[in-house]
Design a protein around this motif. Sequence first.
Motif, mmCIF file in Angstrom:
data_model
loop_
_atom_site.group_PDB
_atom_site.id
_atom_site.type_symbol
_atom_site.label_atom_id
_atom_site.label_comp_id
_atom_site.label_asym_id
_atom_site.label_seq_id
_atom_site.Cartn_x
_atom_site.Cartn_y
_atom_site.Cartn_z
ATOM 1 N N GLU A 19 0.064 -6.994 -10.385
ATOM 2 C CA GLU A 19 -0.149 -6.193 -11.591
ATOM 3 C C GLU A 19 -0.025 -4.701 -11.289
ATOM 4 O O GLU A 19 -0.270 -4.242 -10.178
ATOM 5 N N GLY A 20 0.366 -3.953 -12.319
ATOM 6 C CA GLY A 20 0.372 -2.504 -12.222
ATOM 7 C C GLY A 20 1.641 -1.901 -11.656
ATOM 8 O O GLY A 20 1.749 -0.672 -11.563
ATOM 9 N N LEU A 21 2.614 -2.730 -11.287
ATOM 10 C CA LEU A 21 3.863 -2.222 -10.728
ATOM 11 C C LEU A 21 5.023 -2.550 -11.654
ATOM 12 O O LEU A 21 5.038 -3.599 -12.299
ATOM 13 N N THR A 63 0.825 -1.217 0.000
ATOM 14 C CA THR A 63 0.000 0.000 0.000
ATOM 15 C C THR A 63 0.855 1.260 0.000
ATOM 16 O O THR A 63 0.460 2.281 -0.567
ATOM 17 N N SER A 64 2.033 1.175 0.588
ATOM 18 C CA SER A 64 2.921 2.347 0.625
ATOM 19 C C SER A 64 3.470 2.666 -0.759
ATOM 20 O O SER A 64 3.464 3.832 -1.188
ATOM 21 N N VAL A 65 3.953 1.655 -1.488
ATOM 22 C CA VAL A 65 4.492 1.944 -2.818
ATOM 23 C C VAL A 65 3.370 2.338 -3.774
ATOM 24 O O VAL A 65 3.576 3.172 -4.663
ATOM 25 N N GLN A 66 2.193 1.766 -3.595
ATOM 26 C CA GLN A 66 1.064 2.165 -4.432
ATOM 27 C C GLN A 66 0.691 3.624 -4.199
ATOM 28 O O GLN A 66 0.155 4.281 -5.091
ATOM 29 N N LEU A 117 1.738 1.706 -15.569
ATOM 30 C CA LEU A 117 2.608 0.977 -14.662
ATOM 31 C C LEU A 117 3.233 1.970 -13.696
ATOM 32 O O LEU A 117 3.643 3.063 -14.103
ATOM 33 N N LEU A 118 3.288 1.602 -12.435
ATOM 34 C CA LEU A 118 3.891 2.466 -11.435
ATOM 35 C C LEU A 118 5.337 2.040 -11.211
ATOM 36 O O LEU A 118 5.600 0.960 -10.681
ATOM 37 N N ALA A 137 8.161 6.284 -6.424
ATOM 38 C CA ALA A 137 8.108 5.345 -5.306
ATOM 39 C C ALA A 137 9.438 4.604 -5.236
ATOM 40 O O ALA A 137 10.087 4.376 -6.261
ATOM 41 N N ALA A 138 9.843 4.252 -4.042
ATOM 42 C CA ALA A 138 11.127 3.582 -3.883
ATOM 43 C C ALA A 138 11.127 2.752 -2.611
ATOM 44 O O ALA A 138 10.402 3.053 -1.659
ATOM 45 N N ILE A 139 11.934 1.698 -2.633
ATOM 46 C CA ILE A 139 12.175 0.884 -1.447
ATOM 47 C C ILE A 139 13.676 0.898 -1.201
ATOM 48 O O ILE A 139 14.454 0.511 -2.076
#
Length: 346
Positions: free
Chosen positions: A77-79, A46-49, A184-185, A227-229
């Motif tokens: 999907e979507g990432l 949820t955080s990266v989304q 795509l995110l 977005a990043a990890i």
Amino acid sequence: MSRERLAALHAANAFDAAPLRSVMHRLHVPFDELTGTTGCEHRLLTSVQARHRVALVGISGSGKTSVTESVLGPTVEGLAPIPVSVSVESPDIATHPVAFAGHVVALVRRWVSAGLPREAGRVARLRDRPGATSQRFTIAPSWLGAKLELGTELRQATADEPVSSGERLEQAAQLLAIIEAHDLLPVLVLDDTDRWLNLSWQPDSEAARAAFFGRVVRVLAEDLATAAIVAVHPTYLRDPNYRAAAGFLDTTIRIPALAGPAAVHRVLARRAGLALDEPEDAALSGLLDPGAVALLFEQYRAVPDLRQRILQVMHVALTLAVDERAEVIREGHVRAALTETVIDPD
């Protein structure tokens, strides 16, 4: 029968402590399932989304990469995860925003080139040569291969070599925008930062941390807006350089520790089930003595390193059991494995 099943586990390298990224999402038992909470994998997703830049906190080997691969894996999907490994690259990538942005562009350029029919065929031929392994070659991610037009646009965007620093940053931002335009995110994944800021090729690790958290992380937020990890070692939390970057890291998620022997057994059973093609709740039945699991947990509880304290030790214990043609992996096998295993105290 048990002896043959242990041999099959060994032949399948069931407890490999360093599996390929491409299979990690299948091997991973979500911490959310083990703890009965939603504070790890669910919160990370949820955080990266929400386009957050996430500090994923844990020691080396605690499971950060497995968590990331599970959350961003091919079934989600979507990432569009973009793993940015810099541990074998120039130190400048860790400390200079422009070098970091250029590294991201070069990475995408290699992916696109590998995806072209002529280049992809060459890579496949090299990969299939005797002695070659898939880890030696850059393979385009599935999200790129599924969209032909995306690959074409990224190829065009990476064709020119920028001259100025500003152009390098703009080019990296453009690539991320192109990916997002295809629904795509993009998510930048820096999952080796818990290690590379302390390596020998960084003569001044404190200065490197200051540059990374003070400059590179800021660019992730202000210039790339992505977005990043970011993998974070727990010791960094006390580092003033890390604390100064708090405004550019939106979310902090700590990798939870396994609560007891039952969780250790569950982690091992997932791998055994996949290796034997059996239900995981029965895969280790009659193969692993409870005392062996208890000893593994005691080692893990001292330092919560899944890779070294559980998987690496278990692999050696399995080897010892197979070598002596045992029917069960016993506590004695684990104790013997501990004497043969080099464990980093972290």
